[in-house]
Design an enzyme around this catalytic site. Sequence first.
Site, PDB file in Angstrom:
ATOM      1  N   TYR A  47      11.887  81.988  35.505  1.00 58.72           N
ATOM      2  CA  TYR A  47      10.669  82.778  35.395  1.00 58.72           C
ATOM      3  C   TYR A  47       9.619  82.233  36.365  1.00 58.72           C
ATOM      4  O   TYR A  47       9.515  81.019  36.559  1.00 58.72           O
ATOM      5  CB  TYR A  47      10.084  82.702  33.980  1.00 58.72           C
ATOM      6  CG  TYR A  47      10.957  83.262  32.887  1.00 58.72           C
ATOM      7  CD1 TYR A  47      10.707  84.520  32.353  1.00 58.72           C
ATOM      8  CD2 TYR A  47      12.015  82.525  32.374  1.00 58.72           C
ATOM      9  CE1 TYR A  47      11.492  85.030  31.319  1.00 58.72           C
ATOM     10  CE2 TYR A  47      12.802  83.026  31.349  1.00 58.72           C
ATOM     11  CZ  TYR A  47      12.540  84.275  30.830  1.00 58.72           C
ATOM     12  OH  TYR A  47      13.309  84.776  29.818  1.00 58.72           O
ATOM     13  N   HIS A  85       8.712  88.831  33.155  1.00 62.77           N
ATOM     14  CA  HIS A  85      10.158  88.838  32.987  1.00 62.77           C
ATOM     15  C   HIS A  85      10.795  87.859  33.972  1.00 62.77           C
ATOM     16  O   HIS A  85      10.223  87.545  35.028  1.00 62.77           O
ATOM     17  CB  HIS A  85      10.721  90.241  33.216  1.00 62.77           C
ATOM     18  CG  HIS A  85      10.260  91.253  32.209  1.00 62.77           C
ATOM     19  ND1 HIS A  85      10.824  91.366  30.961  1.00 62.77           N
ATOM     20  CD2 HIS A  85       9.279  92.200  32.273  1.00 62.77           C
ATOM     21  CE1 HIS A  85      10.224  92.337  30.284  1.00 62.77           C
ATOM     22  NE2 HIS A  85       9.281  92.862  31.061  1.00 62.77           N
ATOM     23  N   LYS A  94      17.648  91.497  37.864  1.00 60.84           N
ATOM     24  CA  LYS A  94      17.510  90.102  38.271  1.00 60.84           C
ATOM     25  C   LYS A  94      18.311  89.867  39.549  1.00 60.84           C
ATOM     26  O   LYS A  94      19.331  90.508  39.777  1.00 60.84           O
ATOM     27  CB  LYS A  94      17.989  89.151  37.171  1.00 60.84           C
ATOM     28  CG  LYS A  94      17.258  89.360  35.859  1.00 60.84           C
ATOM     29  CD  LYS A  94      17.621  88.336  34.842  1.00 60.84           C
ATOM     30  CE  LYS A  94      17.113  88.715  33.462  1.00 60.84           C
ATOM     31  NZ  LYS A  94      15.759  89.240  33.436  1.00 60.84           N
TER      32      LYS A  94
END
Length: 306
Positions: A158, A166, A205
């Site tokens: 993070y 997020h 991600k």
Amino acid sequence: MDLPGPRWKRGKDGKDFAALAAAKPMSTILAELQASLRDAQAVAILSGDGKDAILAVEAHQAKLLNCAAFGRTVENAGYEKLWFQLGPEEMFFLCHALRCITVQSEENKKQMREGELWDLLTSTSEQFPEMYKAYQHLRLKNWVVRSGLQYGADSVAYRHQPALVHSEFAVIVVPEGKMFGARCGRMKVWPDLLCELRASGSVAKTLLFLTISTNNCEVRSLDCLEQLIVHERMINRWIPQQCREQQDKLRREEAHRDEQRQKQCREEAIKKEQEDTREGVIFSYWRVILSFTILFLAYFVYKLKL
């Protein structure tokens, strides 16, 4: 291919979490936590199996631990202090890297030296040396590191505390070299990599590979920790459709810029032409006035001669 960048969460009361994070960066939170725990001479007590530790802290220290995302709160009723359960990487980072806590064994409450703690943690987990090196590598760069088990990764990273943003990276730790033996069975074939790319991409991600290598040293020794080398590799899945869309977007933007430049050139040409016309009219006007002045003077001189 562009990285997705941070995805800040939205506050129910309309708070700008990006501004909150910028006002108090993670480096500041870590410095406050380090100073507070060091002044309080905080002590973490190892669990029976030696994999976790329990840390007793005050309320303001608990707030800092939550902001820095270290451990998790343990429910306890009737105690003045708050208790946090620390994982092995978190415990050793606070003890070895930040040097703000000491660790005691559960049996005899004896303070453990860093070398003894390292030997214990490596004996309980064969993969601890490379996992801790990867954890320390990201933490020292002020990334918040949490478990990535639910995403099929070793950890997730993070930009700030998880309550505000997020996670951006799904992290895979891969040891390489004969010193690590053959204990890494992942990412040896292309389907493994494609599966990780699919999994990380589906949750927005970026896949981050941390390859841990070392020179000729014993990885179970604490002295070898400084010789472990971390190589970062960000891997993105190539999507042809997105590339075509990006190229079309670039062409449209370039065409729009050309149109704007041509329009600006035309406007400048028209403006210059108008200025030239205005100067020509003014020059013609003064030329007429000068002609009439000369004629008048000539007539006046003629009358005087008469």
